[in-house]
Design a protein around this motif. Sequence first.
Motif, PDB file in Angstrom:
ATOM      1  N   PHE A 243       1.085  -0.989  -0.338  1.00  0.00           N
ATOM      2  CA  PHE A 243       0.051   0.096  -0.076  1.00  0.00           C
ATOM      3  C   PHE A 243       0.990   1.327  -0.578  1.00  0.00           C
ATOM      4  CE2 PHE A 243       0.726  -2.179   4.147  1.00  0.00           C
ATOM      5  CZ  PHE A 243       1.306  -0.570   5.143  1.00  0.00           C
TER       6      PHE A 243
ATOM      7  N   LYS B 200      -7.399   9.559   1.361  1.00  0.00           N
ATOM      8  CA  LYS B 200      -8.020   9.868   0.322  1.00  0.00           C
ATOM      9  C   LYS B 200      -9.200   9.001   0.552  1.00  0.00           C
ATOM     10  CE  LYS B 200      -3.705  10.441  -1.814  1.00  0.00           C
ATOM     11  NZ  LYS B 200      -3.033  11.085  -2.518  1.00  0.00           N
ATOM     12  N   GLU B 201      -9.999   9.118  -1.553  1.00  0.00           N
ATOM     13  CA  GLU B 201     -11.215   9.101  -1.221  1.00  0.00           C
ATOM     14  C   GLU B 201     -11.549   7.182  -0.907  1.00  0.00           C
ATOM     15  OE1 GLU B 201     -15.030   8.624  -5.076  1.00  0.00           O
ATOM     16  OE2 GLU B 201     -13.099   8.901  -5.137  1.00  0.00           O
ATOM     17  N   SER B 202     -11.055   6.868  -0.859  1.00  0.00           N
ATOM     18  CA  SER B 202     -11.654   5.208  -0.335  1.00  0.00           C
ATOM     19  C   SER B 202     -10.814   4.763   0.875  1.00  0.00           C
ATOM     20  CB  SER B 202     -12.144   4.968  -1.087  1.00  0.00           C
ATOM     21  OG  SER B 202     -11.384   4.044  -1.932  1.00  0.00           O
ATOM     22  N   GLN B 203      -9.375   5.588   0.704  1.00  0.00           N
ATOM     23  CA  GLN B 203      -8.641   4.995   1.984  1.00  0.00           C
ATOM     24  C   GLN B 203      -7.646   5.499   2.198  1.00  0.00           C
ATOM     25  OE1 GLN B 203      -6.515   2.283  -1.119  1.00  0.00           O
ATOM     26  NE2 GLN B 203      -4.488   1.192   0.775  1.00  0.00           N
TER      27      GLN B 203
ATOM     28  N   LYS C 132      -0.562   3.914  -2.643  1.00  0.00           N
ATOM     29  CA  LYS C 132      -1.024   2.614  -3.480  1.00  0.00           C
ATOM     30  C   LYS C 132      -2.717   2.874  -3.031  1.00  0.00           C
ATOM     31  CE  LYS C 132       3.843   0.111  -3.896  1.00  0.00           C
ATOM     32  NZ  LYS C 132       4.220  -1.089  -3.409  1.00  0.00           N
ATOM     33  N   GLN C 133      -3.335   2.541  -4.183  1.00  0.00           N
ATOM     34  CA  GLN C 133      -4.667   2.288  -4.060  1.00  0.00           C
ATOM     35  C   GLN C 133      -4.994   0.011  -4.119  1.00  0.00           C
ATOM     36  OE1 GLN C 133      -7.234   4.212  -3.877  1.00  0.00           O
ATOM     37  NE2 GLN C 133      -8.661   1.941  -3.230  1.00  0.00           N
ATOM     38  N   SER C 134      -5.209   0.252  -3.231  1.00  0.00           N
ATOM     39  CA  SER C 134      -5.352  -1.581  -2.709  1.00  0.00           C
ATOM     40  C   SER C 134      -6.461  -2.048  -2.586  1.00  0.00           C
ATOM     41  CB  SER C 134      -5.376  -1.725  -0.860  1.00  0.00           C
ATOM     42  OG  SER C 134      -3.429  -1.383  -0.844  1.00  0.00           O
ATOM     43  N   ASN C 135      -6.346  -3.440  -3.219  1.00  0.00           N
ATOM     44  CA  ASN C 135      -7.977  -4.061  -3.097  1.00  0.00           C
ATOM     45  C   ASN C 135      -8.329  -4.915  -1.801  1.00  0.00           C
ATOM     46  OD1 ASN C 135      -8.017  -3.543  -6.283  1.00  0.00           O
ATOM     47  ND2 ASN C 135      -6.725  -5.485  -6.553  1.00  0.00           N
TER      48      ASN C 135
ATOM     49  N   ASP D  70      -9.851   2.181   5.978  1.00  0.00           N
ATOM     50  CA  ASP D  70     -10.605   2.275   4.733  1.00  0.00           C
ATOM     51  C   ASP D  70     -11.104   3.723   5.407  1.00  0.00           C
ATOM     52  OD1 ASP D  70     -11.745   2.366   6.775  1.00  0.00           O
ATOM     53  OD2 ASP D  70     -13.887   0.811   6.548  1.00  0.00           O
TER      54      ASP D  70
ATOM     55  N   THR E  65      -2.684   1.147   6.574  1.00  0.00           N
ATOM     56  CA  THR E  65      -3.854   1.234   5.864  1.00  0.00           C
ATOM     57  C   THR E  65      -5.611   1.056   6.357  1.00  0.00           C
ATOM     58  OG1 THR E  65      -4.564   1.758   3.281  1.00  0.00           O
ATOM     59  CG2 THR E  65      -3.635  -0.514   4.048  1.00  0.00           C
TER      60      THR E  65
ATOM     61  N   TYR F 100      -3.967   6.124   4.731  1.00  0.00           N
ATOM     62  CA  TYR F 100      -2.535   5.916   5.361  1.00  0.00           C
ATOM     63  C   TYR F 100      -2.431   6.452   6.025  1.00  0.00           C
ATOM     64  CZ  TYR F 100      -3.365   4.770  -0.159  1.00  0.00           C
ATOM     65  OH  TYR F 100      -4.167   4.603  -0.920  1.00  0.00           O
TER      66      TYR F 100
END
Length: 222
Positions: free
Chosen positions: A42, A138-141, A179-182, A79, A77, A143
């Motif tokens: 992430f 960020k928008e959905s995550q 980084k955007q994570s799943n 939500d 990280t 850190y």
Amino acid sequence: MEKKNMIIIGVIVVVVIAIVAFVFAGGALNKNEVKTPFDTEFMSGKFVGNVEKVNTNESFLASFKDNEHNITYNLTTMDDSNSLMEIYQFQGVKGPDHRSYNGNDWNIYFGEAMPAVNNTTKQDTNQSMGIIICQSQKESQGYVIYAIFDLTKVNFTLNTFGDSYVKYIEPLLKSIDLKQSNNVPAIHEQFGISKDDFNKQMDLIHQVNAGNRSALQQQGQK
């Protein structure tokens, strides 16, 4: 002839001063020029100094240690990191200061804590630790970087002016790539409670912050 020599000497002095100013401004004489790169699922970047990875069993938690300066870095990280920071502020953490580096907006928080008691090593529990928490949502995550300092090794201050921030945290944040994570973990999962119970705790914090101190008493009576 003497006047000409004085002019030449004056020019040389000005040039030398300019060079020295440039060297210090550019950090060319910085003793902490050694950088340690890291890369997680992430977040990636570079630590200042020789930093080693500490093994963890969590996918979205990475720990590192600077043994020379006794600094521990914990990276994670989730939500919703904003709610996490509300909890820390409720507990007395100072901040935030706002900074933007490398296209990322960061909130910087400061605090001090006592180390956990360790009966096997006879740890000096009078020695406090300095903590800097860096958070970017960020928008959905979200850190979060925790940096834990041994106050005997680093000039720690509860602001962005001491060595703890200037020498170690600011260069780190300037290097960070988020980084955007799943499958980003939910914050209530990290606390080990249900989403409803977490929301109730956040509602309590909001009530107290709004001036309803009796909410704490009502919570204690349940």
